[in-house]
Design a protein around this motif. Structure first.
Motif, short mmCIF file in Angstrom:
data_model
loop_
_atom_site.label_atom_id
_atom_site.label_comp_id
_atom_site.label_asym_id
_atom_site.label_seq_id
_atom_site.Cartn_x
_atom_site.Cartn_y
_atom_site.Cartn_z
N GLU A 168 78.48 64.04 -43.38
CA GLU A 168 77.69 62.89 -42.89
C GLU A 168 78.13 61.58 -43.51
O GLU A 168 78.14 60.54 -42.85
CB GLU A 168 76.22 63.12 -43.24
N GLU A 169 78.45 61.64 -44.80
CA GLU A 169 78.83 60.41 -45.51
C GLU A 169 80.17 59.90 -44.99
O GLU A 169 80.34 58.70 -44.73
CB GLU A 169 78.91 60.76 -47.01
N LEU A 170 81.11 60.82 -44.80
CA LEU A 170 82.42 60.45 -44.26
C LEU A 170 82.26 59.93 -42.82
O LEU A 170 82.88 58.93 -42.43
CB LEU A 170 83.36 61.68 -44.29
N PRO A 206 91.00 60.67 -44.19
CA PRO A 206 91.06 60.27 -45.60
C PRO A 206 89.80 60.71 -46.35
O PRO A 206 88.69 60.45 -45.89
CB PRO A 206 91.14 58.73 -45.53
N GLY A 207 89.99 61.39 -47.47
CA GLY A 207 88.85 61.81 -48.29
C GLY A 207 88.26 63.15 -47.89
O GLY A 207 87.35 63.65 -48.55
N GLN A 208 88.75 63.75 -46.81
CA GLN A 208 88.19 65.03 -46.34
C GLN A 208 88.70 66.19 -47.21
O GLN A 208 89.87 66.22 -47.58
CB GLN A 208 88.64 65.22 -44.89
N THR A 209 87.82 67.14 -47.51
CA THR A 209 88.20 68.29 -48.35
C THR A 209 88.21 69.58 -47.51
O THR A 209 87.70 69.60 -46.38
CB THR A 209 87.18 68.48 -49.48
N PRO A 232 94.87 67.08 -35.58
CA PRO A 232 95.17 66.32 -36.80
C PRO A 232 94.90 64.83 -36.62
O PRO A 232 95.06 64.28 -35.53
CB PRO A 232 96.67 66.56 -36.99
N PHE A 233 94.53 64.18 -37.72
CA PHE A 233 94.42 62.71 -37.75
C PHE A 233 95.82 62.12 -37.69
O PHE A 233 96.73 62.55 -38.41
CB PHE A 233 93.73 62.30 -39.06
N PRO A 240 91.72 50.23 -39.22
CA PRO A 240 91.54 50.14 -40.68
C PRO A 240 92.21 51.29 -41.43
O PRO A 240 92.43 51.18 -42.63
CB PRO A 240 90.01 50.21 -40.86
N LEU A 241 92.55 52.37 -40.76
CA LEU A 241 93.17 53.51 -41.44
C LEU A 241 94.70 53.50 -41.29
O LEU A 241 95.36 54.52 -41.52
CB LEU A 241 92.60 54.84 -40.90
#
Ligand code: SAM
Ligand code: SF4
Ligand code: FES
Length: 350
Positions: A168-170, A206-209, A232-233, A240-241
């Motif tokens: 949710e935060e991501l 980015p930041g995903q685990t 895939p991203f 912005p990414l």
């Protein structure tokens, strides 16, 4: 094989319900023996559940206007460099007819979130395409419940709305002005309205685990989806990414293979994004759990402008090129093209 991987693999092979720890263990499969064991298992389940048929879903990218600002996507409203286009309703219907003539059993109507297409306008398009005897999937983002209901009444069979990430935060960070709860609410409405529901997530944000990706698969199981898009991203320069690394192809294969074990009855596409990162990406995905491909039906002159990420494949090809290219690909793998609409794989309740 490491003992923790072997234990989770055994549980998957025995058809036991996998928990979060098992899923993380499978997603962490090491190159070589572990990955091969994971892929072999997933391919076996795919063969048992979905057979050798590969269903083709012809996608019409009918508008690249979007009111949203998803931080990864080239169609985001802030991208002033993008040339925007809209296909008129009669043109969308004509392109769909071309898809039906090419033998596709499903037509997917996809766009940015573009309010120009009011609910009645889209309902009219759905009704015309349904007269051609094919399944219709909509993929046009978040709308009020009444609009989803109107399209369902018009004959739309399926709806594709990826949850993008179960973290949710991501989600909040990547989707300014949007809410994860609202996304889930839309998915709930679609289920209640009797759509075959497709969802899914992006891999390598980015930041995903790995634990986040396990939560994605658990959410897809909880949503009981008929289809899951797992791609895939790919960073887009006008977002912005832009400076972030692309998602890993190998991790994407592991997610697809693990998804086949966690949600065995879901249709899993070998995504265009996988084909963009590697020339044989879609073939590999089809051998590691996937059973669907979504060829591009968009008229060639618009394709380059539907640039959700750069270097997207099939930009210079036309609808027929993709159709025959994919037939060759599927046959070369010893599989065959699916016939008919290719509805849900879920067993019919007794
Ligand atoms: N606007 C609708 C929506 O977002 O649901 C449908 C069209 S949108 C272009 C389809 C999908 O593209 C999104 O669900 C998202 O997962 C994917 N996407 C967008 N930008 C991407 C990127 N840079 N890399 C990978 N996938 C991306
Ligand atoms: Fe718009 Fe969909 Fe791209 Fe988000 S992912 S900016 S909603 S087209
Ligand atoms: Fe488009 Fe191969 S799928 S040319």
């Amino acid at each position: 094989m490491r003992p923790e991987f072997a234990a989770s693999w055994q549980r998957a092979a025995a058809g036991e319900e996998l928990d979060r720890e098992d899923i993380v263990n499978l997603l962490a499969a090491a190159p070589g023996e572990e990955e091969e064991a994971l892929y072999r298992l997933a391919d076996g389940v795919r063969a048992r559940v979905a057979g050798d048929e590969v269903h083709l879903r012809g996608v019409i990218e009918f508008s690249n206007y979007c009111r949203r600002r998803c931080c990864y996507c080239g169609l985001r409203a802030d991208n002033a460099r993008l040339h925007r286009y809209r296909l008129m309703p009669e043109d969308i219907v004509a392109v769909a007819r071309q898809g039906v003539e090419l033998g596709y059993g499903t037509i997917v109507l996809q766009s940015g979130e573009d309010p120009w297409y009011t609910a009645p306008v889209l309902a009219g398009i759905v009704r015309e395409i349904k007269k051609m005897g094919v399944a219709v999937t909509l993929c046009v983002g978040e709308r009020p419940r009444e609009e989803y209901a109107l399209w369902r009444e018009a004959g739309a069979d399926r709806y594709l709305l990826k949850h993008e990430t179960a973290n949710e935060e991501l989600y909040a960070r990547l989707h300014p002005g949007m809410s994860w709860q609202e996304r889930l609410q839309c998915l709930q409405w679609l289920r209640e309205l009797g759509y075959q529901v497709g969802s899914g997530n992006i891999i390598g944000l980015p930041g995903q685990t790995l634990a986040d990706l396990a939560d994605d698969l658990l959410l897809l199981r909880q949503l009981d989806v008929e289809m899951a898009g797992l791609g895939p991203f790919i960073p887009h320069p006008a977002t912005p990414l832009a400076g972030e690394p692309a998602g890993s192809l190998e991790l994407t294969y592991r997610v697809v293979a693990t998804a086949r074990l966690v949600i065995p009855f879901a249709h899993l596409p070998a995504t265009t994004a996988v084909g963009t990162l590697a020339p044989n990406g879609r073939q590999k995905a089809l051998q590691r759990g996937a059973n669907v491909i979504m060829p591009n039906l968009t008229p060639t002159r618009y394709r380059a402008d539907y640039q959700i990420y750069p270097n997207k494949i099939c930009i210079n090809e036309g609808p027929e090129d993709c159709r025959y290219c994919l037939e060759g690909m599927v046959c070369a793998l010893g599989r065959r093209l699916g016939r008919g609409p290719g509805h849900t794989l879920k067993p019919i309740p007794a």
